[in-house]
Design an enzyme around this catalytic site. Structure first.
Site, mmCIF file in Angstrom:
data_model
loop_
_atom_site.group_PDB
_atom_site.id
_atom_site.type_symbol
_atom_site.label_atom_id
_atom_site.label_comp_id
_atom_site.label_asym_id
_atom_site.label_seq_id
_atom_site.Cartn_x
_atom_site.Cartn_y
_atom_site.Cartn_z
ATOM 1 N N ASP A 11 0.851 -1.207 0.000
ATOM 2 C CA ASP A 11 0.000 0.000 0.000
ATOM 3 C C ASP A 11 0.885 1.255 0.000
ATOM 4 O O ASP A 11 0.830 2.068 0.922
ATOM 5 C CB ASP A 11 -0.951 0.005 1.201
ATOM 6 C CG ASP A 11 -0.235 -0.083 2.549
ATOM 7 O OD1 ASP A 11 -0.835 0.371 3.565
ATOM 8 O OD2 ASP A 11 0.913 -0.581 2.611
ATOM 9 N N HIS A 241 9.380 -0.128 9.004
ATOM 10 C CA HIS A 241 8.526 -1.316 9.077
ATOM 11 C C HIS A 241 8.686 -2.244 7.861
ATOM 12 O O HIS A 241 9.062 -3.410 7.998
ATOM 13 C CB HIS A 241 7.049 -0.892 9.144
ATOM 14 C CG HIS A 241 6.688 -0.044 10.325
ATOM 15 N ND1 HIS A 241 6.704 -0.496 11.632
ATOM 16 C CD2 HIS A 241 6.270 1.241 10.386
ATOM 17 C CE1 HIS A 241 6.303 0.471 12.442
ATOM 18 N NE2 HIS A 241 6.035 1.530 11.716
HETATM 19 O O1 RIB Z 1 2.052 -0.521 10.955
HETATM 20 C C1 RIB Z 1 2.968 -0.251 9.925
HETATM 21 C C2 RIB Z 1 2.432 -0.708 8.600
HETATM 22 O O2 RIB Z 1 1.273 0.040 8.258
HETATM 23 C C3 RIB Z 1 3.420 -0.489 7.447
HETATM 24 O O3 RIB Z 1 3.227 -1.465 6.474
HETATM 25 C C4 RIB Z 1 3.017 0.849 6.916
HETATM 26 O O4 RIB Z 1 3.369 1.009 5.531
HETATM 27 C C5 RIB Z 1 1.531 0.767 7.056
HETATM 28 O O5 RIB Z 1 1.040 0.041 5.943
HETATM 29 CA CA CA Z 2 2.767 -0.768 4.140
#
Ligand code: RIB
Ligand code: CA
Length: 308
Positions: A11, A241
């Protein structure tokens, strides 16, 4: 031959862009394509941004458009306050010349997994809707996927979108629970480890000169994401992340895991919380709890700096 065949479900999203460009640059990864999902942005923008990122990286790879909304609950607001309204912070929308393939994300995933049994790592770094839909379309893929290495969830770290839930799981908790319940190998790269991996504005600035195109883009896109962390988390940096999930595929030795079945709370105040399930209910998940932080940070930064 490259060691890891990977499909990233994404995303994009600033940290998604880091993950995707890392995957394009790591010589051990054969990125087979991207599938898109809502979450940080709408599915429309996620698809546009995925096409644009691959063009920026000079990669002629398929992008398959995913679901528009969660499998059960109503859609939640997209996280534009974290990634900007167009997904890459203050970077203006990048309009790709290419188009997504005709297949849906679920169809694309099932076709490639059936064509490459035992070889593909699915790497979802957004809500798990497309992965759940792929399981519904062809339950047999559970026996043919090498691994589902996902960024999502949180065992002992608490949430980042509510005090209990991590964003990707919170956006579609029913899909996440289906993914954890299926009988396949799942590696959960959740907040327990991704909250430990922080890069600073200085780190990102250091990528610009050696890698003006991709490092320069990531540095530009990250400024908005840095400001979100200053305002919300009180530190001058950002959580890595999604690239951390991709790096766990190529360097599992940098992570320590505990195996436990996982389920997702599907109602009430704690909806989207990932919890340890009983061993009789479902297969164990490899949950990452430990990480060699400096080695992961350096792997990301050096891989981008060695790029272009
Ligand atoms: O909680 C972090 C996640 O949520 C990551 O994948 C960030 O891109 C959002 O999608
Ligand atoms: Ca993400």
């Amino acid at each position: 031959m490259r060691q890891h065949k990977v499909i990233i479900d994404t995303d994009p999203g600033v940290d998604d862009a880091m993950a995707i460009l890392y995957a394009c640059l790591d010589p051990s990864i054969e990125l087979l394509g991207l599938t898109t999902i809502f979450g940080n942005v709408t599915t429309d923008i996620a698809t546009r941004n995925s096409l644009a990122l691959l063009e920026l990286a000079g990669q002629d790879l398929p992008v398959a458009r995913g679901a528009e909304k969660p499998i059960v609950q109503e859609a939640k607001p997209v996280a534009w306050e974290v990634h900007g309204k167009e997904g890459f912070g203050d970077v203006p929308p990048m309009l790709p010349g290419s188009k997504p393939v005709d297949e849906s994300a679920a169809e694309f995933i099932c076709r490639l997994v059936n064509e490459n049994p035992g070889e593909i790592t699915l790497c979802p770094v957004g809500p798990l809707t497309n992965i759940a839909l792929a399981l519904e379309l062809d339950p047999g893929i559970a026996n043919k996927v090498k691994s589902v290495t996902l960024m999502g969830g949180s065992m002992d770290e608490g949430g980042n979108v509510t005090s209990h839930a991590e964003a990707n799981v919170w956006q579609d908790p029913h899909a996440a629970d289906m993914v954890f319940a299926a009988d396949w190998e799942v590696i959960m790269v959740g907040l327990d480890v991704t909250h430990q991996v922080i890069c600073t504005p200085k780190d990102f600035a250091s990528m610009v000169e050696p890698a003006p195109k991709l490092g320069g883009f990531l540095n530009d896109a990250a400024q908005f994401y840095f400001q979100f962390h200053r305002d919300e988390n009180g530190f001058d940096g950002c959580h890595m992340h999604d690239p951390t999930a991709v790096m766990s595929i190529v360097r599992p030795d940098l992570f320590s895991i505990d195996e436990t079945p996982v389920s997702v709370i599907l109602e009430g105040d704690e909806i989207g919380r990932t919890i340890r399930a009983s061993k009789t209910e479902r297969s164990a998940v490899k949950v990452c709890f430990g990480i060699e932080v400096e080695a992961v940070r350096n792997l990301f930064l050096e891989t981008v700096k060695n790029g272009y």
